[in-house]
Design a protein around this motif. Structure first.
Motif, PDB file in Angstrom:
ATOM      1  N   HIS A 181      -3.488 -34.861 -13.233  1.00  0.00           N
ATOM      2  CA  HIS A 181      -3.342 -35.224 -11.816  1.00  0.00           C
ATOM      3  C   HIS A 181      -4.598 -34.900 -11.012  1.00  0.00           C
ATOM      4  CE1 HIS A 181       0.925 -34.194 -13.142  1.00  0.00           C
ATOM      5  NE2 HIS A 181       0.849 -35.511 -13.092  1.00  0.00           N
ATOM      6  N   ALA A 182      -5.670 -34.546 -11.696  1.00  0.00           N
ATOM      7  CA  ALA A 182      -6.891 -34.165 -10.987  1.00  0.00           C
ATOM      8  C   ALA A 182      -7.393 -35.283 -10.079  1.00  0.00           C
ATOM      9  CB  ALA A 182      -7.974 -33.772 -11.992  1.00  0.00           C
ATOM     10  N   SER A 183      -7.241 -36.520 -10.523  1.00  0.00           N
ATOM     11  CA  SER A 183      -7.798 -37.650  -9.772  1.00  0.00           C
ATOM     12  C   SER A 183      -6.931 -38.082  -8.600  1.00  0.00           C
ATOM     13  CB  SER A 183      -8.020 -38.838 -10.716  1.00  0.00           C
ATOM     14  OG  SER A 183      -6.783 -39.276 -11.260  1.00  0.00           O
ATOM     15  N   ILE A 184      -5.676 -37.646  -8.533  1.00  0.00           N
ATOM     16  CA  ILE A 184      -4.806 -38.091  -7.434  1.00  0.00           C
ATOM     17  C   ILE A 184      -4.554 -36.985  -6.409  1.00  0.00           C
ATOM     18  CG2 ILE A 184      -3.679 -39.816  -8.877  1.00  0.00           C
ATOM     19  CD1 ILE A 184      -1.278 -37.966  -9.105  1.00  0.00           C
ATOM     20  N   LEU A 185      -5.126 -35.800  -6.656  1.00  0.00           N
ATOM     21  CA  LEU A 185      -5.037 -34.733  -5.668  1.00  0.00           C
ATOM     22  C   LEU A 185      -5.980 -35.035  -4.512  1.00  0.00           C
ATOM     23  CD1 LEU A 185      -4.906 -31.712  -8.146  1.00  0.00           C
ATOM     24  CD2 LEU A 185      -3.156 -32.256  -6.417  1.00  0.00           C
ATOM     25  N   PRO A 186      -5.793 -34.395  -3.349  1.00  0.00           N
ATOM     26  CA  PRO A 186      -6.682 -34.650  -2.210  1.00  0.00           C
ATOM     27  C   PRO A 186      -8.154 -34.494  -2.581  1.00  0.00           C
ATOM     28  CG  PRO A 186      -4.810 -33.344  -1.512  1.00  0.00           C
ATOM     29  CD  PRO A 186      -4.710 -33.464  -3.004  1.00  0.00           C
ATOM     30  N   ASP A 187      -9.012 -35.195  -1.849  1.00  0.00           N
ATOM     31  CA  ASP A 187     -10.450 -35.179  -2.137  1.00  0.00           C
ATOM     32  C   ASP A 187     -10.995 -33.754  -2.229  1.00  0.00           C
ATOM     33  OD1 ASP A 187     -10.425 -37.894  -2.139  1.00  0.00           O
ATOM     34  OD2 ASP A 187     -11.254 -38.118  -0.105  1.00  0.00           O
ATOM     35  N   ASN A 188     -11.874 -33.572  -3.196  1.00  0.00           N
ATOM     36  CA  ASN A 188     -12.599 -32.310  -3.384  1.00  0.00           C
ATOM     37  C   ASN A 188     -11.719 -31.153  -3.852  1.00  0.00           C
ATOM     38  OD1 ASN A 188     -15.007 -33.531  -2.491  1.00  0.00           O
ATOM     39  ND2 ASN A 188     -14.448 -33.119  -0.351  1.00  0.00           N
ATOM     40  N   THR A 189     -10.455 -31.399  -4.204  1.00  0.00           N
ATOM     41  CA  THR A 189      -9.593 -30.307  -4.664  1.00  0.00           C
ATOM     42  C   THR A 189     -10.175 -29.638  -5.907  1.00  0.00           C
ATOM     43  OG1 THR A 189      -7.571 -31.282  -3.750  1.00  0.00           O
ATOM     44  CG2 THR A 189      -7.305 -29.722  -5.555  1.00  0.00           C
ATOM     45  N   CYS A 190     -10.594 -30.432  -6.881  1.00  0.00           N
ATOM     46  CA  CYS A 190     -11.128 -29.861  -8.122  1.00  0.00           C
ATOM     47  C   CYS A 190     -12.425 -29.105  -7.867  1.00  0.00           C
ATOM     48  CB  CYS A 190     -11.348 -30.965  -9.153  1.00  0.00           C
ATOM     49  SG  CYS A 190      -9.815 -31.684  -9.765  1.00  0.00           S
ATOM     50  N   ASP A 191     -13.281 -29.656  -7.004  1.00  0.00           N
ATOM     51  CA  ASP A 191     -14.536 -28.972  -6.678  1.00  0.00           C
ATOM     52  C   ASP A 191     -14.258 -27.634  -6.002  1.00  0.00           C
ATOM     53  OD1 ASP A 191     -16.014 -31.043  -7.718  1.00  0.00           O
ATOM     54  OD2 ASP A 191     -16.279 -32.047  -5.784  1.00  0.00           O
ATOM     55  N   LYS A 192     -13.344 -27.621  -5.063  1.00  0.00           N
ATOM     56  CA  LYS A 192     -13.005 -26.372  -4.380  1.00  0.00           C
ATOM     57  C   LYS A 192     -12.446 -25.345  -5.365  1.00  0.00           C
ATOM     58  CE  LYS A 192     -11.893 -28.477   0.108  1.00  0.00           C
ATOM     59  NZ  LYS A 192     -10.787 -28.745   1.079  1.00  0.00           N
ATOM     60  N   PHE A 193     -11.643 -25.824  -6.317  1.00  0.00           N
ATOM     61  CA  PHE A 193     -11.023 -24.916  -7.288  1.00  0.00           C
ATOM     62  C   PHE A 193     -12.070 -24.179  -8.101  1.00  0.00           C
ATOM     63  CE2 PHE A 193      -8.856 -24.348 -11.509  1.00  0.00           C
ATOM     64  CZ  PHE A 193      -8.000 -23.333 -11.094  1.00  0.00           C
ATOM     65  N   THR A 194     -13.130 -24.866  -8.495  1.00  0.00           N
ATOM     66  CA  THR A 194     -14.156 -24.234  -9.337  1.00  0.00           C
ATOM     67  C   THR A 194     -15.262 -23.555  -8.529  1.00  0.00           C
ATOM     68  OG1 THR A 194     -15.303 -26.370  -9.526  1.00  0.00           O
ATOM     69  CG2 THR A 194     -13.743 -25.767 -11.283  1.00  0.00           C
ATOM     70  N   GLU A 195     -15.425 -23.920  -7.278  1.00  0.00           N
ATOM     71  CA  GLU A 195     -16.494 -23.330  -6.470  1.00  0.00           C
ATOM     72  C   GLU A 195     -16.127 -21.969  -5.902  1.00  0.00           C
ATOM     73  OE1 GLU A 195     -17.189 -26.300  -3.561  1.00  0.00           O
ATOM     74  OE2 GLU A 195     -18.319 -27.626  -4.907  1.00  0.00           O
ATOM     75  N   HIS A 196     -14.855 -21.661  -5.818  1.00  0.00           N
ATOM     76  CA  HIS A 196     -14.417 -20.403  -5.209  1.00  0.00           C
ATOM     77  C   HIS A 196     -13.834 -19.464  -6.264  1.00  0.00           C
ATOM     78  CE1 HIS A 196     -14.505 -23.176  -1.758  1.00  0.00           C
ATOM     79  NE2 HIS A 196     -14.758 -22.099  -1.040  1.00  0.00           N
ATOM     80  N   SER A 197     -13.885 -18.182  -5.968  1.00  0.00           N
ATOM     81  CA  SER A 197     -13.274 -17.192  -6.852  1.00  0.00           C
ATOM     82  C   SER A 197     -11.794 -17.048  -6.515  1.00  0.00           C
ATOM     83  CB  SER A 197     -13.980 -15.842  -6.716  1.00  0.00           C
ATOM     84  OG  SER A 197     -13.829 -15.332  -5.401  1.00  0.00           O
ATOM     85  N   TRP A 198     -11.025 -16.605  -7.528  1.00  0.00           N
ATOM     86  CA  TRP A 198      -9.593 -16.393  -7.384  1.00  0.00           C
ATOM     87  C   TRP A 198      -9.263 -15.010  -7.916  1.00  0.00           C
ATOM     88  CZ3 TRP A 198      -6.709 -20.246  -5.087  1.00  0.00           C
ATOM     89  CH2 TRP A 198      -7.338 -21.488  -4.953  1.00  0.00           C
ATOM     90  N   HIS A 199      -8.147 -14.459  -7.468  1.00  0.00           N
ATOM     91  CA  HIS A 199      -7.713 -13.196  -8.056  1.00  0.00           C
ATOM     92  C   HIS A 199      -6.239 -13.274  -8.440  1.00  0.00           C
ATOM     93  CE1 HIS A 199      -6.996 -12.476  -3.676  1.00  0.00           C
ATOM     94  NE2 HIS A 199      -5.920 -11.824  -4.109  1.00  0.00           N
ATOM     95  N   ILE A 200      -5.868 -12.409  -9.382  1.00  0.00           N
ATOM     96  CA  ILE A 200      -4.509 -12.409  -9.930  1.00  0.00           C
ATOM     97  C   ILE A 200      -3.549 -11.769  -8.933  1.00  0.00           C
ATOM     98  CG2 ILE A 200      -3.052 -11.659 -11.837  1.00  0.00           C
ATOM     99  CD1 ILE A 200      -5.149 -13.618 -12.743  1.00  0.00           C
ATOM    100  N   SER A 201      -2.451 -12.466  -8.663  1.00  0.00           N
ATOM    101  CA  SER A 201      -1.435 -11.972  -7.726  1.00  0.00           C
ATOM    102  C   SER A 201      -0.557 -10.909  -8.390  1.00  0.00           C
ATOM    103  CB  SER A 201      -0.556 -13.135  -7.275  1.00  0.00           C
ATOM    104  OG  SER A 201       0.638 -12.678  -6.669  1.00  0.00           O
ATOM    105  N   PRO A 202      -0.076  -9.937  -7.611  1.00  0.00           N
ATOM    106  CA  PRO A 202       0.862  -8.941  -8.156  1.00  0.00           C
ATOM    107  C   PRO A 202       2.166  -9.557  -8.662  1.00  0.00           C
ATOM    108  CG  PRO A 202      -0.053  -8.181  -6.071  1.00  0.00           C
ATOM    109  CD  PRO A 202      -0.467  -9.621  -6.223  1.00  0.00           C
ATOM    110  N   SER A 203       2.496 -10.774  -8.248  1.00  0.00           N
ATOM    111  CA  SER A 203       3.739 -11.409  -8.694  1.00  0.00           C
ATOM    112  C   SER A 203       3.577 -12.130 -10.030  1.00  0.00           C
ATOM    113  CB  SER A 203       4.248 -12.387  -7.630  1.00  0.00           C
ATOM    114  OG  SER A 203       3.290 -13.405  -7.387  1.00  0.00           O
ATOM    115  N   SER A 204       2.455 -11.920 -10.711  1.00  0.00           N
ATOM    116  CA  SER A 204       2.234 -12.540 -12.016  1.00  0.00           C
ATOM    117  C   SER A 204       3.029 -11.819 -13.103  1.00  0.00           C
ATOM    118  CB  SER A 204       0.743 -12.500 -12.365  1.00  0.00           C
ATOM    119  OG  SER A 204      -0.021 -13.178 -11.390  1.00  0.00           O
TER     120      SER A 204
END
Length: 313
Positions: A181-204
């Protein structure tokens, strides 16, 4: 016989899980880091897919009512027996009456304990002894191990003590393949996903690693029919906080899938704890195959080294 004195945050019996049953609605389960499972089993002379105990966070104690070869691998939990340190990645001889103590994990989240011998567990379900905690089957009566749980192990001394092996390096840089579904998500969603850092949530948990970011939100209103998902699928709920599905994940889901963690990197989530930061990178299928081949080569080198060491001894 071994007895669980303290299970810590979560302790369960796992092997490589149930393969080929997702079309029946049955999840995989199994070790989040299957390479740690394989390596510890080889150090004590067990088959690769022999059950092990997956220990989360530490703060656990296990008593042994027989002499065994054991091996731990994963994060360092400052394990000890009678005051003697048990280093991760080495086979160790434990005696009848000894108590293995594990302190809090220092730089990771999970450890894997292999015990050399035949484990006498309830009947395997779909060719696996893995505990499916949510469904309530497998392992020891379908639940996470608790204080007072006991099961018998007939010891086998099929290798040598003092054998050591390294795990493949761990990383917080996670490689992924583009999702359906990468191509049908809003524009730049994939770029934003890889350009920013993420952290693991306590609810994992073992079902999935929920991701949070102070810099990025990927909210959307896309609605899709349910489709098959698997460990490694990265779902994107409408709130924009991705979920990396892990071993105990459901078999279907309706959230868009932005990507899939390559098989070689899914093991890293065994050691990513709440608060840890990570980054994602899209790679090609060829790069994913090369990464997997590198891990297979690591195991092949270990098999040769152990065969030579046992023959020489």
């Amino acid at each position: 016989m071994i007895t669980i004195l303290k299970p810590g945050m979560q302790m369960s019996i796992q092997d490589q899980g149930r393969v080929g049953s997702r079309h029946l609605g049955i999840g995989q389960s199994g070790c989040v880091d299957p390479y740690a499972q394989i390596i510890t089993n080889r150090l004590v002379g067990n088959p690769d897919n022999h059950p092990v105990i997956e220990i989360t966070l530490g703060l656990a104690e296990i008593q042994f009512d027989n002499d065994y070869y054991i091996a731990l691998h994963g994060t360092d939990m400052k394990a000890s027996v009678n005051g003697n340190a048990v280093q991760p990645g080495w086979s160790f001889y434990i005696k009848k009456g000894d108590i293995l103590k594990l302190n809090a994990a220092r730089h990771g989240f999970r450890n894997y304990l292999a015990i050399g011998g035949d484990w006498h567990l309830p009947t395997a379900i779909l060719d696996s002894y893995s505990t499916d905690i949510a469904a309530g089957f497998g392992g020891l009566h379908g639940h996470a191990l608790k204080a007072g749980d006991r099961f018998d192990i007939t010891p086998k001394y099929a290798t040598k003590i003092g054998l050591g092996a390294m795990l493949p390096p761990k990383s917080t840089h996670i490689r992924i393949l583009a999702g359906p579904h990468a191509s049908i998500l809003p524009d730049n969603t994939c770029d934003k996903f890889t350009e920013h850092s993420w952290h693991i949530s306590p609810s994992s948990n073992r079902m999935g690693a929920r991701l949070l970011s102070d810099e990025c939100k990927l909210a959307h209103s896309l609605s899709l029919p349910s489709m098959a998902v698997m460990p490694g699928s990265i779902q994107l709920p409408p709130n924009g906080e991705p979920i990396v599905l892990l071993n105990d994940a459901q078999t279907t889901g309706g959230y868009p899938i932005i990507g899939t963690v390559i098989e070689a990197d899914l093991r890293h989530f065994a050691q990513l704890k709440p608060g840890d930061f990570l980054h994602f990178e899209f790679v090609s299928l060829e790069q994913a195959h090369l990464a997997q081949q590198k891990l297979v080569a690591h195991l092949n080198q270990l098999a040769i080294a152990l065969k030579y060491k046992n023959a020489k001894s």
